[in-house]
Design a protein around this motif. Structure first.
Motif, PDB file in Angstrom:
ATOM      1  N   UNK A   9       0.829  -1.210   0.000  1.00 56.58           N
ATOM      2  CA  UNK A   9       0.000   0.000   0.000  1.00 56.58           C
ATOM      3  C   UNK A   9       0.860   1.256   0.000  1.00 56.58           C
ATOM      4  N   UNK A  10       2.000   1.187   0.655  1.00 57.85           N
ATOM      5  CA  UNK A  10       2.891   2.344   0.730  1.00 57.85           C
ATOM      6  C   UNK A  10       3.622   2.612  -0.583  1.00 57.85           C
ATOM      7  N   UNK A  11       3.589   1.651  -1.500  1.00 56.12           N
ATOM      8  CA  UNK A  11       4.200   1.888  -2.815  1.00 56.12           C
ATOM      9  C   UNK A  11       3.241   2.619  -3.749  1.00 56.12           C
ATOM     10  N   UNK A  12       1.982   2.729  -3.347  1.00 56.70           N
ATOM     11  CA  UNK A  12       0.997   3.421  -4.169  1.00 56.70           C
ATOM     12  C   UNK A  12       1.323   4.918  -4.232  1.00 56.70           C
ATOM     13  N   UNK A  13       0.860   5.548  -5.276  1.00 49.92           N
ATOM     14  CA  UNK A  13       1.086   6.987  -5.441  1.00 49.92           C
ATOM     15  C   UNK A  13       0.049   7.745  -4.615  1.00 49.92           C
ATOM     16  N   UNK A  14       0.173   7.620  -3.290  1.00 49.07           N
ATOM     17  CA  UNK A  14      -0.737   8.286  -2.363  1.00 49.07           C
ATOM     18  C   UNK A  14       0.077   9.133  -1.388  1.00 49.07           C
ATOM     19  N   UNK A  15      -0.604  10.046  -0.719  1.00 48.52           N
ATOM     20  CA  UNK A  15       0.061  10.906   0.250  1.00 48.52           C
ATOM     21  C   UNK A  15      -0.288  10.531   1.685  1.00 48.52           C
ATOM     22  N   UNK A  16      -1.366   9.785   1.857  1.00 48.04           N
ATOM     23  CA  UNK A  16      -1.838   9.422   3.197  1.00 48.04           C
ATOM     24  C   UNK A  16      -2.351   7.990   3.168  1.00 48.04           C
ATOM     25  N   UNK A  17      -1.925   7.180   4.147  1.00 50.53           N
ATOM     26  CA  UNK A  17      -2.408   5.810   4.275  1.00 50.53           C
ATOM     27  C   UNK A  17      -3.190   5.690   5.570  1.00 50.53           C
ATOM     28  N   UNK A  18      -4.420   5.209   5.467  1.00 51.64           N
ATOM     29  CA  UNK A  18      -5.278   4.990   6.627  1.00 51.64           C
ATOM     30  C   UNK A  18      -5.376   3.491   6.872  1.00 51.64           C
TER      31      UNK A  18
ATOM     32  N   UNK B 228       5.640   2.593  11.197  1.00 52.57           N
ATOM     33  CA  UNK B 228       6.379   3.691  11.828  1.00 52.57           C
ATOM     34  C   UNK B 228       7.392   4.334  10.896  1.00 52.57           C
ATOM     35  N   UNK B 229       7.931   3.576   9.964  1.00 50.15           N
ATOM     36  CA  UNK B 229       8.989   4.098   9.093  1.00 50.15           C
ATOM     37  C   UNK B 229       8.472   4.576   7.737  1.00 50.15           C
ATOM     38  N   UNK B 230       7.164   4.598   7.562  1.00 48.00           N
ATOM     39  CA  UNK B 230       6.580   5.019   6.277  1.00 48.00           C
ATOM     40  C   UNK B 230       6.958   6.452   5.953  1.00 48.00           C
ATOM     41  N   UNK B 231       7.167   6.735   4.670  1.00 44.47           N
ATOM     42  CA  UNK B 231       7.459   8.093   4.233  1.00 44.47           C
ATOM     43  C   UNK B 231       6.185   8.911   4.079  1.00 44.47           C
ATOM     44  N   UNK B 232       5.066   8.256   3.804  1.00 48.46           N
ATOM     45  CA  UNK B 232       3.794   8.966   3.750  1.00 48.46           C
ATOM     46  C   UNK B 232       3.295   9.257   5.164  1.00 48.46           C
ATOM     47  N   UNK B 233       2.340  10.156   5.256  1.00 47.96           N
ATOM     48  CA  UNK B 233       1.626  10.342   6.511  1.00 47.96           C
ATOM     49  C   UNK B 233       0.740   9.116   6.722  1.00 47.96           C
ATOM     50  N   UNK B 234       0.734   8.577   7.928  1.00 50.61           N
ATOM     51  CA  UNK B 234      -0.066   7.394   8.229  1.00 50.61           C
ATOM     52  C   UNK B 234      -1.075   7.705   9.326  1.00 50.61           C
TER      53      UNK B 234
ATOM     54  N   UNK C 189      -1.741  22.252   3.822  1.00 50.65           N
ATOM     55  CA  UNK C 189      -1.211  22.846   5.054  1.00 50.65           C
ATOM     56  C   UNK C 189      -1.129  21.805   6.164  1.00 50.65           C
ATOM     57  N   UNK C 190      -2.196  21.037   6.352  1.00 52.01           N
ATOM     58  CA  UNK C 190      -2.203  20.002   7.392  1.00 52.01           C
ATOM     59  C   UNK C 190      -1.153  18.937   7.115  1.00 52.01           C
ATOM     60  N   UNK C 191      -1.055  18.545   5.853  1.00 49.26           N
ATOM     61  CA  UNK C 191      -0.078  17.522   5.503  1.00 49.26           C
ATOM     62  C   UNK C 191       1.337  18.025   5.749  1.00 49.26           C
ATOM     63  N   UNK C 192       1.593  19.283   5.438  1.00 52.18           N
ATOM     64  CA  UNK C 192       2.908  19.856   5.704  1.00 52.18           C
ATOM     65  C   UNK C 192       3.241  19.852   7.178  1.00 52.18           C
ATOM     66  N   UNK C 193       2.256  20.168   8.010  1.00 48.40           N
ATOM     67  CA  UNK C 193       2.478  20.132   9.456  1.00 48.40           C
ATOM     68  C   UNK C 193       2.753  18.723   9.944  1.00 48.40           C
ATOM     69  N   UNK C 194       2.044  17.755   9.359  1.00 50.55           N
ATOM     70  CA  UNK C 194       2.247  16.370   9.758  1.00 50.55           C
ATOM     71  C   UNK C 194       3.632  15.876   9.366  1.00 50.55           C
ATOM     72  N   UNK C 195       4.096  16.241   8.172  1.00 54.98           N
ATOM     73  CA  UNK C 195       5.444  15.851   7.768  1.00 54.98           C
ATOM     74  C   UNK C 195       6.492  16.485   8.687  1.00 54.98           C
ATOM     75  N   UNK C 196       6.264  17.737   9.074  1.00 51.28           N
ATOM     76  CA  UNK C 196       7.193  18.413   9.971  1.00 51.28           C
ATOM     77  C   UNK C 196       7.206  17.716  11.334  1.00 51.28           C
ATOM     78  N   UNK C 197       6.023  17.347  11.811  1.00 53.52           N
ATOM     79  CA  UNK C 197       5.935  16.654  13.095  1.00 53.52           C
ATOM     80  C   UNK C 197       6.594  15.283  13.022  1.00 53.52           C
ATOM     81  N   UNK C 198       6.424  14.604  11.879  1.00 53.16           N
ATOM     82  CA  UNK C 198       7.051  13.290  11.691  1.00 53.16           C
ATOM     83  C   UNK C 198       8.573  13.403  11.752  1.00 53.16           C
TER      84      UNK C 198
END
Length: 343
Positions: free
Chosen positions: A118-127, A169-175, A279-288
């Motif tokens: 799922x993490x190889x998909x061209x997505x920005x967020x995995x639920x 935990x090591x995913x590059x996308x926001x999870x 904006x939210x995604x940017x904050x999440x990446x910064x927090x990650x």
């Protein structure tokens, strides 16, 4: 049911309409640990079974109990699928399914592969979420107990679920992980490995280990990182359940959605869309990135936890074997535990 001359109790069933021209009671297929049984009308898939001789045997994945050797591979009905994946634009949704929340070694490995795919998909967020009736309770005590070498099986199981946690935990996308139903022990800890953790209202969490084991699933990193070391020690030491609302109040999770299943799914989709806004995604990446920078490597926490678990499994220093068997056999305690007594 009677299969091959032996009596069984059958569990985790799904009926399908396909007919295979076999005598009712004949095993006509298999997939993973599930088996398909011919019926008078249609076919019955069974995920779990137990022998029924003088007394009922342990409830285990079906192929560990029923001899299905030589049965052909058949497509598994969606109702018994361990995982399903769908996309909505930039958001991927991976639903995991485990019978009664227990996940044995091979199942953990398959779920890890599903997360990685799922993490190889061209997505920005995995639920990552569960079903209406179960999320996860961690390792599979029944399969461990039934193994020829329970300690070795327990070791393999904890390693496999740790791999699943590391993938999240090591995913590059926001999870995001969502408690769709009650969860305990390693199931709670796995969800806490995500960047954001939310829950359905009414869910009860047991964020501790109560089987004579230290626990793993990166909990020494996640719990204290969310609620601080003192509260983490209390959650793990007091060994008491908490509601989803209480988990949100203390900061263990981020939000609680509706209890109604349809409303919760709609709410979860809306929350995911909100986190996926630029904006939210940017904050999440910064927090990650901040979380990673302020932590030691994940392998550090995993190594510490597994060192403790090795002693619990192989040396049985806290009675894991006896506690596991008492739990599986529903042995009544001799007295009410002190933590449950009124003062």
């Amino acid at each position: 049911a009677e299969l091959g001359g032996r009596r069984y109790c059958l569990f985790n069933a799904a009926a399908v309409g396909e007919q295979y021209g076999a005598t009712p009671g004949t095993i006509v297929g298999r997939n993973l640990e599930s088996i398909a049984i011919a019926c008078g009308q249609g076919t019955l898939w069974i995920g779990y079974a137990a022998t029924l001789d003088a007394k009922r045997g342990p409830k285990l994945p079906a192929t560990m109990v029923v001899d299905a050797a030589g049965a052909p591979f058949l497509p598994l009905p969606e109702a018994l699928a361990e995982s399903t994946y769908r996309r909505e634009g930039d958001i991927g949704y991976l639903t995991i399914r485990s019978y009664n929340g227990a996940m044995h070694t091979e199942q953990c490995r398959r779920l890890t592969a599903a997360v990685e795919k799922a993490l190889t998909e061209d997505t920005r967020l995995l639920v990552l979420t569960g079903t209406e009736h179960a999320f996860s309770n961690g390792i599979h005590l029944g399969v461990i107990d039934a193994a020829p070498d329970p300690a070795a099986e327990a070791w393999a199981n904890i390693g496999a679920i740790d791999d699943l946690c590391a993938a999240i935990a090591s995913a590059e996308q926001v999870t995001m992980a969502a408690f769709s139903a009650n969860a305990g022990a390693g199931g709670v800890m796995a969800a806490l490995c995500a960047d954001v953790t939310v829950s359905r209202d009414g869910v009860v969490l047991n964020p501790y280990y109560d089987m004579g084991i230290f626990g793993s699933e990166l909990h020494t990193w996640t719990v204290a990182g969310r609620v601080g070391p003192e509260r983490a020690a209390s959650l793990l030491g007091d060994k008491l359940p908490i509601s989803a609302a209480e988990a949100a109040r203390i900061g263990l999770i981020q939000a609680v959605g509706p209890r109604d299943w349809s409303s919760f799914r709609y709410w979860l989709s809306a929350v995911a869309v909100g986190y996926n806004e630029p904006v939210s995604r940017g904050r999440m990446f910064a927090a990650k990135e901040r979380r990673r920078a302020e932590s030691r490597p994940l392998s550090y926490y995993r190594t510490i936890e597994l060192a403790e678990m090795a002693r619990d499994f192989f040396d049985d220093r806290h009675g894991f074997e006896a506690k596991r068997r008492a739990f599986l056999r529903k042995t009544a305690p001799t007295e009410t535990p002190a933590k449950l007594r009124f003062a």
